[in-house]
Design a protein around this motif. Structure first.
Motif, PDB file in Angstrom:
ATOM      1  N   GLY A 163      -7.129   5.504   7.961  1.00  0.00           N
ATOM      2  CA  GLY A 163      -7.372   4.083   8.157  1.00  0.00           C
ATOM      3  C   GLY A 163      -7.288   3.669   9.603  1.00  0.00           C
ATOM      4  O   GLY A 163      -6.930   4.467  10.479  1.00  0.00           O
ATOM      5  N   ASP A 185      -8.597   9.124  -1.048  1.00  0.00           N
ATOM      6  CA  ASP A 185      -9.168  10.067  -2.012  1.00  0.00           C
ATOM      7  C   ASP A 185      -7.994  10.788  -2.661  1.00  0.00           C
ATOM      8  O   ASP A 185      -7.277  11.543  -1.996  1.00  0.00           O
ATOM      9  CB  ASP A 185     -10.089  11.056  -1.297  1.00  0.00           C
ATOM     10  N   GLU A 235      -5.562   9.877   2.909  1.00  0.00           N
ATOM     11  CA  GLU A 235      -5.855   8.506   3.304  1.00  0.00           C
ATOM     12  C   GLU A 235      -6.025   8.471   4.813  1.00  0.00           C
ATOM     13  O   GLU A 235      -5.286   9.110   5.554  1.00  0.00           O
ATOM     14  CB  GLU A 235      -4.724   7.564   2.895  1.00  0.00           C
ATOM     15  N   ARG A 279     -11.067   7.306  -5.586  1.00  0.00           N
ATOM     16  CA  ARG A 279     -11.347   7.183  -4.155  1.00  0.00           C
ATOM     17  C   ARG A 279     -11.939   5.810  -3.906  1.00  0.00           C
ATOM     18  O   ARG A 279     -12.554   5.205  -4.777  1.00  0.00           O
ATOM     19  CB  ARG A 279     -12.256   8.295  -3.659  1.00  0.00           C
ATOM     20  N   TYR A 285      -9.471   4.272   3.815  1.00  0.00           N
ATOM     21  CA  TYR A 285     -10.220   5.045   2.820  1.00  0.00           C
ATOM     22  C   TYR A 285      -9.220   6.018   2.196  1.00  0.00           C
ATOM     23  O   TYR A 285      -8.426   6.637   2.894  1.00  0.00           O
ATOM     24  CB  TYR A 285     -11.362   5.833   3.465  1.00  0.00           C
ATOM     25  N   LEU A 324     -11.977   2.177  -0.906  1.00  0.00           N
ATOM     26  CA  LEU A 324     -11.668   1.467   0.336  1.00  0.00           C
ATOM     27  C   LEU A 324     -10.759   0.294   0.046  1.00  0.00           C
ATOM     28  O   LEU A 324     -10.879  -0.349  -1.000  1.00  0.00           O
ATOM     29  CB  LEU A 324     -12.949   0.920   0.971  1.00  0.00           C
TER      30      LEU A 324
END
Length: 158
Positions: free
Chosen positions: A12, A30, A10, A56, A28, A58
């Protein structure tokens, strides 16, 4: 079954806006999981392990006090969650059941700051959950829904 394993990443950013009255976070992520237990599509009383799942997307969150007495909390998420590898080729590409691509919420309140009605407040908001897939492999869809919310409150000092 083998133990579930996973990796997650992650990244951000955070921002303070409007003279530190409003805070925003954008991230973001994944996440990959292996050997996740799911309901057996042939016998719903048993479980099987999927090969590899990936989620994954946002997330955006905004909170704060826009003006004196006026507060807001809002969020949005986009999630692409699917089975990417499996010994059963029918499962590969299936969206993970119950996870919408999009979801959002908003809650805003206003509290009267002075005068005879000081402490009286009102709030409105909503929750939205987008369409989701069901079953593995995906055999049905669950529609999106929207839930409005409202409130009246009073802040009493005792």
């Amino acid at each position: 079954m083998k133990p579930e394993q996973g990796d997650g990443y992650e990244v951000g950013i955070k921002a303070e806006l409007l003279d530190r009255r409003l805070f925003a976070t954008l991230a973001y992520f994944d996440i990959t999981k292996r050997n996740v237990a799911v309901t057996d599509p042939i016998n719903p009383f048993f479980s099987i392990a999927t090969g590899r799942q990936r989620s994954r997307g946002l997330e955006l969150d905004i909170t704060g006090e826009i003006l004196p007495g006026w507060n807001v909390i809002t969020s949005y998420a986009y999630i692409d969650a699917e089975i990417t590898e499996d010994t059963n080729p029918n499962l590969v590409g299936s969206q993970l059941p119950g996870i919408p691509f999009s979801s959002a919420s908003l809650w805003t309140t206003y509290e009267i700051q002075s005068g005879e009605f000081q402490g009286l407040g009102f709030g409105v908001g909503f929750n939205f959950v987008g369409e989701r897939q069901g079953g593995l492999p995906n055999s049905f869809r669950v529609g999106s829904y929207f839930v409005p919310n409202a409130s009246i409150f009073i802040d009493v000092i005792i």
